[in-house]
Design a protein around this motif. Structure first.
Motif, PDB file in Angstrom:
ATOM      1  N   SER A 132      -2.651   0.095  10.384  1.00  0.00           N
ATOM      2  CA  SER A 132      -2.221   0.734   8.503  1.00  0.00           C
ATOM      3  C   SER A 132      -1.158   1.098   8.086  1.00  0.00           C
ATOM      4  O   SER A 132      -0.296   0.986   7.451  1.00  0.00           O
ATOM      5  CB  SER A 132      -3.061   1.766   8.311  1.00  0.00           C
ATOM      6  N   SER A 133      -0.041   0.768   9.284  1.00  0.00           N
ATOM      7  CA  SER A 133       0.944   0.928   9.301  1.00  0.00           C
ATOM      8  C   SER A 133       2.047  -0.399   8.720  1.00  0.00           C
ATOM      9  O   SER A 133       2.786  -0.500   7.991  1.00  0.00           O
ATOM     10  CB  SER A 133       2.449   0.709  10.540  1.00  0.00           C
ATOM     11  N   LYS A 134       0.936  -1.238   8.473  1.00  0.00           N
ATOM     12  CA  LYS A 134       1.359  -2.806   7.707  1.00  0.00           C
ATOM     13  C   LYS A 134       1.945  -2.446   5.960  1.00  0.00           C
ATOM     14  O   LYS A 134       0.528  -1.678   6.044  1.00  0.00           O
ATOM     15  CB  LYS A 134       1.247  -3.950   8.039  1.00  0.00           C
ATOM     16  N   SER A 135       2.710  -2.672   5.220  1.00  0.00           N
ATOM     17  CA  SER A 135       2.241  -2.354   3.613  1.00  0.00           C
ATOM     18  C   SER A 135       2.359  -3.244   2.885  1.00  0.00           C
ATOM     19  O   SER A 135       2.476  -4.379   3.272  1.00  0.00           O
ATOM     20  CB  SER A 135       3.540  -1.519   3.110  1.00  0.00           C
ATOM     21  N   ALA A 136       1.239  -3.087   1.614  1.00  0.00           N
ATOM     22  CA  ALA A 136       0.952  -4.034   1.042  1.00  0.00           C
ATOM     23  C   ALA A 136       1.726  -3.932  -0.097  1.00  0.00           C
ATOM     24  O   ALA A 136       0.338  -2.275  -0.809  1.00  0.00           O
ATOM     25  CB  ALA A 136      -0.109  -4.654   0.789  1.00  0.00           C
ATOM     26  N   LEU A 137       1.101  -4.449  -1.518  1.00  0.00           N
ATOM     27  CA  LEU A 137       1.585  -3.723  -2.909  1.00  0.00           C
ATOM     28  C   LEU A 137       0.011  -3.768  -3.267  1.00  0.00           C
ATOM     29  O   LEU A 137      -1.157  -4.877  -3.252  1.00  0.00           O
ATOM     30  CB  LEU A 137       2.266  -5.325  -3.673  1.00  0.00           C
ATOM     31  N   ALA A 138      -0.124  -2.883  -4.218  1.00  0.00           N
ATOM     32  CA  ALA A 138      -1.368  -2.249  -4.489  1.00  0.00           C
ATOM     33  C   ALA A 138      -1.286  -2.135  -6.218  1.00  0.00           C
ATOM     34  O   ALA A 138      -1.962  -2.224  -7.284  1.00  0.00           O
ATOM     35  CB  ALA A 138      -2.135  -1.346  -3.855  1.00  0.00           C
ATOM     36  N   ARG A 139       0.419  -1.771  -6.318  1.00  0.00           N
ATOM     37  CA  ARG A 139       0.016  -1.817  -7.872  1.00  0.00           C
ATOM     38  C   ARG A 139       1.864  -1.790  -8.214  1.00  0.00           C
ATOM     39  O   ARG A 139       2.705  -1.142  -7.118  1.00  0.00           O
ATOM     40  CB  ARG A 139      -0.007  -0.320  -8.923  1.00  0.00           C
ATOM     41  N   VAL A 140       2.190  -2.690  -9.473  1.00  0.00           N
ATOM     42  CA  VAL A 140       3.720  -2.402  -9.496  1.00  0.00           C
ATOM     43  C   VAL A 140       3.619  -2.089 -10.762  1.00  0.00           C
ATOM     44  O   VAL A 140       3.235  -2.567 -11.973  1.00  0.00           O
ATOM     45  CB  VAL A 140       3.745  -4.128  -9.616  1.00  0.00           C
ATOM     46  N   VAL A 141       4.890  -1.564 -11.296  1.00  0.00           N
ATOM     47  CA  VAL A 141       5.083  -0.665 -13.115  1.00  0.00           C
ATOM     48  C   VAL A 141       6.733  -1.582 -13.621  1.00  0.00           C
ATOM     49  O   VAL A 141       7.959  -1.499 -12.231  1.00  0.00           O
ATOM     50  CB  VAL A 141       5.155   0.301 -12.927  1.00  0.00           C
ATOM     51  N   VAL A 142       6.840  -2.146 -14.279  1.00  0.00           N
ATOM     52  CA  VAL A 142       8.728  -2.406 -15.126  1.00  0.00           C
ATOM     53  C   VAL A 142       8.047  -1.843 -16.099  1.00  0.00           C
ATOM     54  O   VAL A 142       7.829  -1.844 -17.138  1.00  0.00           O
ATOM     55  CB  VAL A 142       8.548  -3.875 -14.848  1.00  0.00           C
ATOM     56  N   VAL A 143       8.804  -1.142 -16.519  1.00  0.00           N
ATOM     57  CA  VAL A 143       9.576  -0.666 -17.680  1.00  0.00           C
ATOM     58  C   VAL A 143      11.307  -1.345 -18.091  1.00  0.00           C
ATOM     59  O   VAL A 143      11.930  -1.428 -18.078  1.00  0.00           O
ATOM     60  CB  VAL A 143      10.010   1.924 -18.354  1.00  0.00           C
ATOM     61  N   MET A 199       2.589   1.432  -2.952  1.00  0.00           N
ATOM     62  CA  MET A 199       1.411   0.125  -0.940  1.00  0.00           C
ATOM     63  C   MET A 199       0.226   1.231  -0.494  1.00  0.00           C
ATOM     64  O   MET A 199       0.159   1.870  -1.127  1.00  0.00           O
ATOM     65  CB  MET A 199       2.867   0.236  -0.888  1.00  0.00           C
ATOM     66  N   VAL A 200      -0.171   0.484  -0.359  1.00  0.00           N
ATOM     67  CA  VAL A 200      -1.445   0.764   0.523  1.00  0.00           C
ATOM     68  C   VAL A 200      -0.717   0.208   1.536  1.00  0.00           C
ATOM     69  O   VAL A 200      -0.391  -0.846   1.987  1.00  0.00           O
ATOM     70  CB  VAL A 200      -2.935  -0.085   0.451  1.00  0.00           C
ATOM     71  N   GLY A 201      -2.059   0.276   2.883  1.00  0.00           N
ATOM     72  CA  GLY A 201      -1.836  -0.043   4.279  1.00  0.00           C
ATOM     73  C   GLY A 201      -2.933  -1.018   4.587  1.00  0.00           C
ATOM     74  O   GLY A 201      -4.012  -0.676   4.189  1.00  0.00           O
ATOM     75  N   VAL A 202      -2.309  -1.972   5.824  1.00  0.00           N
ATOM     76  CA  VAL A 202      -3.144  -3.381   6.024  1.00  0.00           C
ATOM     77  C   VAL A 202      -2.798  -3.330   7.368  1.00  0.00           C
ATOM     78  O   VAL A 202      -2.313  -2.866   7.433  1.00  0.00           O
ATOM     79  CB  VAL A 202      -2.615  -4.364   4.956  1.00  0.00           C
ATOM     80  N   GLY A 203      -3.918  -3.737   7.998  1.00  0.00           N
ATOM     81  CA  GLY A 203      -3.654  -4.169   8.886  1.00  0.00           C
ATOM     82  C   GLY A 203      -4.190  -3.658  10.457  1.00  0.00           C
ATOM     83  O   GLY A 203      -4.789  -2.434   9.422  1.00  0.00           O
ATOM     84  N   GLU A 204      -4.196  -3.730  11.447  1.00  0.00           N
ATOM     85  CA  GLU A 204      -4.889  -2.757  12.574  1.00  0.00           C
ATOM     86  C   GLU A 204      -4.930  -0.951  12.169  1.00  0.00           C
ATOM     87  O   GLU A 204      -5.837  -0.285  12.008  1.00  0.00           O
ATOM     88  CB  GLU A 204      -5.537  -3.541  13.662  1.00  0.00           C
TER      89      GLU A 204
END
Length: 279
Positions: A37-48, A30-35
Motif C-alpha cells: 500500500s506504499s504506492k499512491s494512486a489518484l482517487a479524487r482531483v479538484v481544480v478551482v 490519493m489511495v494506496g495500491v500494491g501489496e
C-alpha cells in the motif's frame, strides 16, 4: 474568503463565477495500491478557478486494486469509487483544462505525479516551495523545509483546514488564497530571477561569439613567434622531402663503368617525379 464550519473558519469561494480563468488551483487525494500500500494512486482531483469556484471535482477509479483507502486523511471510501470514471478519462479531462494555465497548489509534484501529467515549471506556483512560506529545519544547518498547508492557512489566512479528513476543495482554495496574498512579491521575485537568467544567457552568447571570432577560448594567448617559426620550418622540410632527387654525378670521362646505360635508365625511371606530382 471563509465560512464557519463545525466551529472553524474554512475557505469558501470569493464570489460566484465558474468561468475558466488563467490562474487555477489544483489538489488531489490519493489511495494506496500494491501489496504494501506504499504506492499512491489518484482517487479524487479538484481544480478551482481564481475565485475559488470548482471547475472539476471528480473521483477516479485507479488502474490497480486499492489496498488502503487512507480514509482518515484522504476521505476516500470504497463507495466513492464505485462507478467512478477510469483514470485515463479523468487524466485527459484535467490535462485539457490545465493546458496553458498557471497552476497553484501545495507540493504540486505529488499531484502531477498522481495525474501522470507534465506541466511547465514556469507555469506552476507551489506554496510548499516559495521561500517566504518555508521555515528553517529543526536541526539548523542553514537548511529550510516546507511547512504544512494547514499551518500556512492558519498563520497567513486565519483559515482552519484539514481537521480530520482532508477536503481537496478547501486545500486547493487555501493554496490559491496564499498565492493571491503573496502574488505581487512572488511574481516580482520571479521576474528578477528571469532577468538575471536572461543576462547570463546574453553573456554566454557574447563569450561564444568572441570565441568563434578570436579563438577557441577566451583569454588564451596566441602562439609565440618561435612556435610559428618552428611550424614554418617543419612545413618547408616536408616540402623539401617531396622534391625529386638530384641526378647522380657524371661518371669519370676516362672510363665508363659497365652497365652504365642500365644505371642511367634506372636513375631516370620517373619515380621521384611521379611522387612529387601525386603529392
Amino acid at each position: 474568503a471563509g465560512a464557519v464550519k463545525d466551529d472553524t473558519f474554512s475557505p469558501t469561494a470569493k464570489r460566484e463565477n465558474r468561468q475558466e480563468t488563467r490562474i487555477v488551483a489544483l489538489d488531489c487525494e490519493m489511495v494506496g495500491v500494491g501489496e504494501s500500500s506504499s504506492k499512491s494512486a489518484l482517487a479524487r482531483v479538484v481544480v478551482v478557478n481564481y475565485y475559488g469556484n470548482v471547475l472539476i471535482d471528480s473521483y477516479c477509479l485507479p488502474r490497480e486494486r486499492v489496498t488502503d483507502y487512507r480514509t482518515r486523511v484522504s476521505g476516500i471510501r470504497a463507495s466513492n469509487l464505485k462507478g467512478a470514471p477510469p483514470f485515463e478519462l479523468v487524466q485527459k479531462r484535467v490535462a485539457d483544462l490545465l493546458r496553458d494555465k498557471l497552476v497553484v497548489g501545495h507540493a504540486l509534484k505529488n499531484d502531477f505525479k498522481a495525474l501522470q501529467i507534465k506541466h511547465p515549471k514556469q507555469e506552476m506556483r507551489d506554496t510548499a516551495s516559495y521561500a517566504p512560506l518555508r521555515a528553517d529545519a529543526p536541526d539548523g544547518g542553514g537548511r529550510i523545509k516546507s511547512r504544512a498547508l494547514k499551518e500556512l492557512a492558519a498563520e497567513h489566512l486565519g483559515l482552519e483546514i484539514q481537521h480530520g479528513e482532508h477536503s481537496p476543495v478547501e486545500d486547493a482554495r487555501a493554496a490559491l488564497y496564499l498565492y493571491q496574498k503573496h502574488r505581487r512579491e512572488w511574481e516580482r521575485s520571479l521576474q528578477q530571477v528571469s532577468k538575471k537568467s536572461s543576462a547570463n544567457k546574453k553573456e554566454t552568447k557574447k563569450d561564444t561569439l568572441f570565441k568563434e571570432v578570436f579563438g577557441e577560448s577566451v583569454g588564451v594567448e596566441e602562439k609565440s613567434r618561435k612556435e610559428k617559426e618552428e611550424e614554418k620550418q617543419k612545413r618547408r622540410s616536408r616540402r623539401g622531402d617531396r622534391r625529386p632527387p638530384s641526378p647522380p654525378p657524371p661518371p669519370p670521362s676516362s672510363q665508363e663503368p659497365k652497365g652504365g646505360d642500365e644505371k642511367k635508365e634506372s636513375s631516370d625511371d620517373g619515380y621521384g617525379l611521379d611522387l612529387f606530382v601525386n603529392e
